[in-house]
Scaffold this active site. Structure first.
Site, PDB file in Angstrom:
ATOM      1  N   ARG A 120     138.991  -2.737 -16.836  1.00 44.90           N
ATOM      2  CA  ARG A 120     139.781  -3.286 -15.714  1.00 44.90           C
ATOM      3  C   ARG A 120     141.275  -2.959 -15.813  1.00 44.90           C
ATOM      4  O   ARG A 120     142.116  -3.677 -15.286  1.00 44.90           O
ATOM      5  CB  ARG A 120     139.612  -4.803 -15.586  1.00 44.90           C
ATOM      6  N   LYS A 142     151.488   5.606  -8.518  1.00 46.81           N
ATOM      7  CA  LYS A 142     150.403   6.017  -7.611  1.00 46.81           C
ATOM      8  C   LYS A 142     149.463   6.944  -8.379  1.00 46.81           C
ATOM      9  O   LYS A 142     149.908   7.911  -8.993  1.00 46.81           O
ATOM     10  CB  LYS A 142     150.955   6.761  -6.394  1.00 46.81           C
ATOM     11  N   GLU A 184     161.012  18.888  -4.458  1.00 49.54           N
ATOM     12  CA  GLU A 184     161.067  17.416  -4.506  1.00 49.54           C
ATOM     13  C   GLU A 184     162.423  16.931  -5.031  1.00 49.54           C
ATOM     14  O   GLU A 184     162.874  15.841  -4.698  1.00 49.54           O
ATOM     15  CB  GLU A 184     159.922  16.850  -5.356  1.00 49.54           C
ATOM     16  N   LYS A 226     163.919   7.913  -7.592  1.00 50.02           N
ATOM     17  CA  LYS A 226     162.539   7.467  -7.392  1.00 50.02           C
ATOM     18  C   LYS A 226     162.361   6.050  -7.933  1.00 50.02           C
ATOM     19  O   LYS A 226     161.700   5.208  -7.314  1.00 50.02           O
ATOM     20  CB  LYS A 226     161.543   8.427  -8.055  1.00 50.02           C
ATOM     21  N   GLU A 236     154.481   0.366  -1.142  1.00 52.59           N
ATOM     22  CA  GLU A 236     154.708   0.974   0.166  1.00 52.59           C
ATOM     23  C   GLU A 236     154.394   0.003   1.299  1.00 52.59           C
ATOM     24  O   GLU A 236     153.626   0.295   2.204  1.00 52.59           O
ATOM     25  CB  GLU A 236     153.880   2.255   0.309  1.00 52.59           C
ATOM     26  N   ARG A 241     159.619   2.864   0.500  1.00 51.19           N
ATOM     27  CA  ARG A 241     158.922   3.909  -0.266  1.00 51.19           C
ATOM     28  C   ARG A 241     158.516   5.081   0.629  1.00 51.19           C
ATOM     29  O   ARG A 241     158.394   6.215   0.164  1.00 51.19           O
ATOM     30  CB  ARG A 241     157.708   3.317  -0.989  1.00 51.19           C
ATOM     31  N   ASN A 245     158.348  10.374   1.651  1.00 52.04           N
ATOM     32  CA  ASN A 245     157.496  11.310   2.381  1.00 52.04           C
ATOM     33  C   ASN A 245     158.280  12.298   3.232  1.00 52.04           C
ATOM     34  O   ASN A 245     157.695  13.032   4.038  1.00 52.04           O
ATOM     35  CB  ASN A 245     156.511  10.547   3.269  1.00 52.04           C
ATOM     36  N   HIS A 248     156.906  15.662   4.145  1.00 55.13           N
ATOM     37  CA  HIS A 248     155.491  15.648   3.769  1.00 55.13           C
ATOM     38  C   HIS A 248     154.538  15.638   4.956  1.00 55.13           C
ATOM     39  O   HIS A 248     153.393  16.058   4.818  1.00 55.13           O
ATOM     40  CB  HIS A 248     155.193  14.470   2.847  1.00 55.13           C
ATOM     41  N   HIS A 252     152.168  18.508   4.817  1.00 53.31           N
ATOM     42  CA  HIS A 252     150.750  18.204   4.671  1.00 53.31           C
ATOM     43  C   HIS A 252     149.928  18.981   5.694  1.00 53.31           C
ATOM     44  O   HIS A 252     148.851  19.495   5.393  1.00 53.31           O
ATOM     45  CB  HIS A 252     150.550  16.694   4.821  1.00 53.31           C
ATOM     46  N   HIS A 266     151.931  22.472  -2.991  1.00 54.57           N
ATOM     47  CA  HIS A 266     152.421  21.246  -2.364  1.00 54.57           C
ATOM     48  C   HIS A 266     153.941  21.287  -2.133  1.00 54.57           C
ATOM     49  O   HIS A 266     154.417  21.040  -1.031  1.00 54.57           O
ATOM     50  CB  HIS A 266     152.031  20.038  -3.230  1.00 54.57           C
TER      51      HIS A 266
HETATM   52  P1  NAD Z   1     149.230  20.715 -11.603  1.00 56.52           P
HETATM   53  O1  NAD Z   1     149.048  19.516 -12.425  1.00 56.52           O
HETATM   54  O2  NAD Z   1     148.031  21.379 -11.072  1.00 56.52           O
HETATM   55  O3  NAD Z   1     150.069  21.776 -12.438  1.00 56.52           O
HETATM   56  C1  NAD Z   1     150.350  23.044 -11.881  1.00 56.52           C
HETATM   57  C2  NAD Z   1     149.876  24.178 -12.780  1.00 56.52           C
HETATM   58  O4  NAD Z   1     150.733  24.275 -13.909  1.00 56.52           O
HETATM   59  C3  NAD Z   1     148.489  23.976 -13.359  1.00 56.52           C
HETATM   60  O5  NAD Z   1     147.850  25.222 -13.405  1.00 56.52           O
HETATM   61  C4  NAD Z   1     148.754  23.497 -14.777  1.00 56.52           C
HETATM   62  O6  NAD Z   1     147.699  23.821 -15.649  1.00 56.52           O
HETATM   63  C5  NAD Z   1     149.988  24.238 -15.123  1.00 56.52           C
HETATM   64  N1  NAD Z   1     150.885  23.614 -16.081  1.00 56.52           N
HETATM   65  C6  NAD Z   1     151.299  22.320 -16.086  1.00 56.52           C
HETATM   66  N2  NAD Z   1     152.257  22.152 -17.003  1.00 56.52           N
HETATM   67  C7  NAD Z   1     152.446  23.356 -17.603  1.00 56.52           C
HETATM   68  C8  NAD Z   1     153.326  23.812 -18.620  1.00 56.52           C
HETATM   69  N3  NAD Z   1     154.252  23.020 -19.151  1.00 56.52           N
HETATM   70  N4  NAD Z   1     153.222  25.100 -19.004  1.00 56.52           N
HETATM   71  C9  NAD Z   1     152.331  25.932 -18.418  1.00 56.52           C
HETATM   72  N5  NAD Z   1     151.502  25.560 -17.434  1.00 56.52           N
HETATM   73  C10 NAD Z   1     151.569  24.283 -17.026  1.00 56.52           C
HETATM   74  O7  NAD Z   1     150.164  20.453 -10.340  1.00 56.52           O
HETATM   75  P2  NAD Z   1     151.514  19.629 -10.100  1.00 56.52           P
HETATM   76  O8  NAD Z   1     152.271  20.442  -9.142  1.00 56.52           O
HETATM   77  O9  NAD Z   1     152.156  19.202 -11.360  1.00 56.52           O
HETATM   78  O10 NAD Z   1     150.988  18.316  -9.395  1.00 56.52           O
HETATM   79  C11 NAD Z   1     150.332  18.350  -8.149  1.00 56.52           C
HETATM   80  C12 NAD Z   1     149.543  17.095  -7.991  1.00 56.52           C
HETATM   81  O11 NAD Z   1     150.415  15.978  -8.036  1.00 56.52           O
HETATM   82  C13 NAD Z   1     148.808  17.006  -6.675  1.00 56.52           C
HETATM   83  O12 NAD Z   1     147.481  16.650  -6.926  1.00 56.52           O
HETATM   84  C14 NAD Z   1     149.526  15.892  -5.932  1.00 56.52           C
HETATM   85  O13 NAD Z   1     148.670  15.170  -5.078  1.00 56.52           O
HETATM   86  C15 NAD Z   1     150.020  15.045  -7.048  1.00 56.52           C
HETATM   87  N6  NAD Z   1     151.161  14.198  -6.725  1.00 56.52           N
HETATM   88  C16 NAD Z   1     151.095  12.887  -7.022  1.00 56.52           C
HETATM   89  C17 NAD Z   1     152.156  12.060  -6.739  1.00 56.52           C
HETATM   90  C18 NAD Z   1     152.102  10.615  -7.126  1.00 56.52           C
HETATM   91  O14 NAD Z   1     152.986   9.849  -6.754  1.00 56.52           O
HETATM   92  N7  NAD Z   1     151.116  10.205  -7.885  1.00 56.52           N
HETATM   93  C19 NAD Z   1     153.310  12.566  -6.149  1.00 56.52           C
HETATM   94  C20 NAD Z   1     153.359  13.919  -5.854  1.00 56.52           C
HETATM   95  C21 NAD Z   1     152.282  14.730  -6.148  1.00 56.52           C
HETATM   96 ZN    ZN Z   2     155.355  15.512  -2.707  1.00 56.15          ZN
END
Ligand code: NAD
Ligand code: ZN
Length: 367
Positions: A120, A142, A184, A226, A236, A241, A245, A248, A252, A266
């Site tokens: 939980r 999130k 971002e 943030k 939100e 919050r 976006n 976005h 999106h 993204h």
């Molecule tokens: P990701 O986690 O897929 O990383 C991008 C790529 O970089 C991957 O291939 C990964 O293996 C590689 N990688 C990561 N760190 C590395 C490093 N230090 N050296 C070499 N390679 C590395 O993508 P991301 O852009 O970090 O995150 C995107 C995700 O985040 C999406 O799913 C999105 O929905 C989510 N997100 C969440 C929030 C939230 O508030 N929770 C906010 C924005 C985005």
């Molecule tokens: Zn974003």
């Protein structure tokens, strides 16, 4: 820098420092109650950072156990969630334990969601290794996975116990991902911090070249922004919050058009989305055309996609509008749009005319 995140009932620190991964064992020591810790990561991150992190835990007498998942957005799935949860249960993780998410937003979102349901809700530590994860996804609680119906449709609010952001981790990250995360960073300037936007204009090149000071400043200032926003509106509910976006809704729709493939990351969608939000704001007389073009010029200057035409995708304003109508932020038939009265003056616009937006997108496609 250490940035506190003042979430009521669940405050935590974001530690931003070069070498944080090499010192992870010591920095995490107060959060690890046993002589072992569970680390979830992906293949790319493991290849680059597993040895460093393993050694730093070992130096504190902590053995690390690793679950290495495939890299990529497809890992944010029901299947992986089951895998992570079962693996953690197999390790007899207790509620007060902290499991480690070492990776980008994919690993952070998936691990955080798994942690929210194990016993939980067990603890977790975010070790974000992409710029996007360091400035955005690792802070704020999130968590989510994707389903056949779309992205991030199932998830929970679950705050980490600690966030360790090491700018050195960006040395192994492909430049395209660094740039996407940078979108971002720019976003925080455009939301409510014009001085920071001007700083970005002057320092983006240093940041992208990996200069320590620029990198650390950009991450710390973004995280502080943030932290302020999520502390004011954790779940939100008040609209504060929602400012996060910016860019976005357009972004999106563009991502949806590519089927969320790596044709458009993204952050790349967000970059273009912020330009569209600025230009649309100018079009309806909220912001000067000059400021809108200043936003576009900066985004173009760092090598992020800055024109719809340049994306070379097969779509029109109407198609994009239809994607917007399926946005999960749709609220009782209206879509909240983040528009700008100027650089650093973003607000949540209510009655935006989607037909007018579609016409605007057609013009953008033609320009
Ligand atoms: P990701 O986690 O897929 O990383 C991008 C790529 O970089 C991957 O291939 C990964 O293996 C590689 N990688 C990561 N760190 C590395 C490093 N230090 N050296 C070499 N390679 C590395 O993508 P991301 O852009 O970090 O995150 C995107 C995700 O985040 C999406 O799913 C999105 O929905 C989510 N997100 C969440 C929030 C939230 O508030 N929770 C906010 C924005 C985005
Ligand atoms: Zn974003």
């Amino acid at each position: 820098a250490v940035i506190p995140v003042a979430i009521a009932g669940a405050p935590y620190d974001v530690v931003i420092e070069e070498g944080a991964l090499a010192r992870a064992g010591r920095l995490c020591r107060p959060f690890v109650r046993k002589d072992s810790v569970a680390v979830i990561t992906d293949e790319n991150v493991a290849a680059a950072w597993r040895e460093t992190v393993t050694a730093s835990f070992a130096a504190q007498g902590i053995a690390s156990q690793w679950l290495v998942l495939p890299a990529g957005e497809a890992t944010k799935s029901w299947d992986s969630l089951v895998r992570v949860v079962d693996w953690l249960l197999g390790l007899e993780i207790e509620r007060k334990d902290n499991v480690v998410a070492l990776g980008g937003g994919v690993i952070g979102d998936l691990t955080g969601f798994a942690a929210s349901m194990v016993k939980r809700g067990c603890g977790f530590i975010q070790m974000p290794t992409t710029l996007l994860a360091q400035v955005d996804s690792s802070v704020g609680g999130k968590t989510a996975i994707n389903t056949a119906m779309g992205k991030n449709l199932v998830g929970a609010f679950h705050q980490p116990s600690l966030v360790l952001a090491d700018p050195l981790s960006l040395d192994t990250l492909p430049l395209r991902d660094v740039r996407a995360g940078y979108a971002e960073v720019v976003k925080y300037g455009l939301i409510d911090d014009p001085e920071f936007f001007f700083w970005c204009e002057a320092n983006a090149a240093h940041l992208l070249a990996g200069e320590a000071e620029a990198r650390e400043h950009a991450i710390a200032r973004s995280v502080a922004a943030k932290a302020r926003i999520v502390a004011a509106d954790e779940k939100e509910t008040t609209g504060v919050r929602a400012l996060l976006n910016l860019g976005h809704t357009f972004g999106h729709a563009l991502e949806a058009q590519t089927g969320f493939s790596d044709r458009l990351l993204h952050g790349e969608g967000v970059a273009l989305g912020m330009i569209l939000a600025a230009r649309y704001s100018a079009r309806i007389g909220l912001m000067s055309g000059q400021d809108a073009e200043r936003v576009a010029a900066h985004i173009a200057a760092v090598g992020l996609p800055a024109s719809l035409k340049g994306l070379d995708m097969n779509y029109d304003g109407q198609t994009l509008k239809n994607h917007m109508l399926h946005d999960k932020k749709m609220d009782a038939g209206t879509l909240p749009f983040l528009l700008m009265r100027g650089i650093g003056q973003t607000f949540l616009a209510k009655d935006v005319d989607l037909a007018d937006v579609a016409a605007f997108l057609d013009e953008e496609l033609a320009r």
